[in-house]
Design a protein around this motif. Sequence first.
Motif, PDB file in Angstrom:
ATOM      1  N   ARG A   8       0.825  -1.203   0.000  1.00 32.92           N
ATOM      2  CA  ARG A   8       0.000   0.000   0.000  1.00 32.92           C
ATOM      3  C   ARG A   8       0.865   1.262   0.000  1.00 32.92           C
ATOM      4  NH1 ARG A   8      -5.008  -1.526  -1.592  1.00 32.92           N
ATOM      5  NH2 ARG A   8      -5.706  -3.334  -0.403  1.00 32.92           N
ATOM      6  N   THR A   9       0.448   2.238  -0.774  1.00 31.54           N
ATOM      7  CA  THR A   9       1.169   3.515  -0.799  1.00 31.54           C
ATOM      8  C   THR A   9       0.861   4.296   0.469  1.00 31.54           C
ATOM      9  OG1 THR A   9       0.929   3.581  -3.210  1.00 31.54           O
ATOM     10  CG2 THR A   9       1.581   5.621  -2.111  1.00 31.54           C
ATOM     11  N   PRO A  10       1.869   4.734   1.217  1.00 31.73           N
ATOM     12  CA  PRO A  10       1.629   5.538   2.420  1.00 31.73           C
ATOM     13  C   PRO A  10       0.759   6.756   2.094  1.00 31.73           C
ATOM     14  CG  PRO A  10       3.922   4.872   2.324  1.00 31.73           C
ATOM     15  CD  PRO A  10       3.317   4.487   1.001  1.00 31.73           C
ATOM     16  N   PRO A  11      -0.163   7.119   2.990  1.00 27.20           N
ATOM     17  CA  PRO A  11      -1.093   8.234   2.737  1.00 27.20           C
ATOM     18  C   PRO A  11      -0.400   9.562   2.441  1.00 27.20           C
ATOM     19  CG  PRO A  11      -1.802   6.959   4.644  1.00 27.20           C
ATOM     20  CD  PRO A  11      -0.447   6.452   4.277  1.00 27.20           C
ATOM     21  N   ARG A  12       0.824   9.728   2.892  1.00 25.57           N
ATOM     22  CA  ARG A  12       1.511  11.014   2.672  1.00 25.57           C
ATOM     23  C   ARG A  12       1.936  11.220   1.220  1.00 25.57           C
ATOM     24  NH1 ARG A  12       5.295   7.730   5.138  1.00 25.57           N
ATOM     25  NH2 ARG A  12       7.374   7.563   4.142  1.00 25.57           N
ATOM     26  N   PHE A  13       1.852  10.173   0.426  1.00 25.60           N
ATOM     27  CA  PHE A  13       2.201  10.293  -0.992  1.00 25.60           C
ATOM     28  C   PHE A  13       0.942  10.300  -1.849  1.00 25.60           C
ATOM     29  CE2 PHE A  13       6.023   7.920   0.670  1.00 25.60           C
ATOM     30  CZ  PHE A  13       6.863   9.022   0.646  1.00 25.60           C
ATOM     31  N   PRO A  14       0.891  11.121  -2.902  1.00 27.01           N
ATOM     32  CA  PRO A  14       1.945  12.043  -3.293  1.00 27.01           C
ATOM     33  C   PRO A  14       1.920  13.323  -2.458  1.00 27.01           C
ATOM     34  CG  PRO A  14       0.114  12.277  -4.795  1.00 27.01           C
ATOM     35  CD  PRO A  14      -0.243  11.163  -3.843  1.00 27.01           C
ATOM     36  N   ARG A  15       3.083  13.916  -2.294  1.00 25.22           N
ATOM     37  CA  ARG A  15       3.194  15.191  -1.600  1.00 25.22           C
ATOM     38  C   ARG A  15       2.739  16.321  -2.528  1.00 25.22           C
ATOM     39  NH1 ARG A  15       9.362  15.147  -0.842  1.00 25.22           N
ATOM     40  NH2 ARG A  15       9.142  14.028  -2.835  1.00 25.22           N
ATOM     41  N   PRO A  16       2.563  17.533  -2.010  1.00 23.37           N
ATOM     42  CA  PRO A  16       2.250  18.677  -2.882  1.00 23.37           C
ATOM     43  C   PRO A  16       3.324  18.833  -3.960  1.00 23.37           C
ATOM     44  CG  PRO A  16       1.901  19.260  -0.592  1.00 23.37           C
ATOM     45  CD  PRO A  16       2.555  17.908  -0.587  1.00 23.37           C
ATOM     46  N   TRP A  17       2.917  19.286  -5.146  1.00 19.55           N
ATOM     47  CA  TRP A  17       3.816  19.331  -6.295  1.00 19.55           C
ATOM     48  C   TRP A  17       5.086  20.124  -6.019  1.00 19.55           C
ATOM     49  CZ3 TRP A  17       4.586  16.507 -10.353  1.00 19.55           C
ATOM     50  CH2 TRP A  17       5.378  16.986 -11.400  1.00 19.55           C
TER      51      TRP A  17
END
Length: 232
Positions: free
Chosen positions: A215-224
């Motif tokens: 699972r992709t950690p919720p913090r990703f993706p970060r702001p551009w």
Amino acid sequence: MTYEELTTAAQEYGVSITPELQAKLATYAKLLKEWNEKMNLTAIVEEPDVIEKHFLDSLTCAAVFDFSGKSVADIGSGAGFPGIIIALAFPSANVTLIDATKKKFLFLEEVKKTLQIENLNFHIGRVEDMKNERESFDCVTSRGFAQMNIFLEVATPLVKMNGTVLAMKGPRGEEELFASLNAEKKLSLHLRKKKTIVLPGGETRMNFTFEKTGRTPPRFPRPWAEIVKKPL
């Protein structure tokens, strides 16, 4: 390159260019040239070059992934490459084009309508803001959108578990791959395939597929702005 040469070359990637598909590609090339006079879509507009550097180039990804029956997203699709070509070559696939430049979709909508591409969808907006589409695609790809570690960060959250991230790169693909080792680890990606292809004109293409193994950690993706300032 001619359409006959495209037909022969595409067979190496398991793609059949039928007379119907060839006619649609010819219409696509015509539309591309006409619309390019109104907006900046591509620097490549002459038909022999479009056939090789857009159509065939877009089909090279079929050498590493079978799009049949898959849900596919194309990030930074621009003039429709590779997304529209995938939709045309694999009518059982469900393809979504993603781009933040709204005016380009005027062209893309015209292509969809003229060529009657029923398996093509659009998302106008920034890919990092696509929260509702998280883990909804079998495959996410891009051609020329960003360096690999940046692409992996915005693409991976959209991919289903055990799905595929497909990075289409040029001759510096191995360098970008090496620079993406940290991104692979943090995003739970595993490199599955890589293939180098030389187009008839001599240009090198490198395609890489990654399997999403966690699972992709919720913090990703970060702001551009953060992604660009400090890539993974």
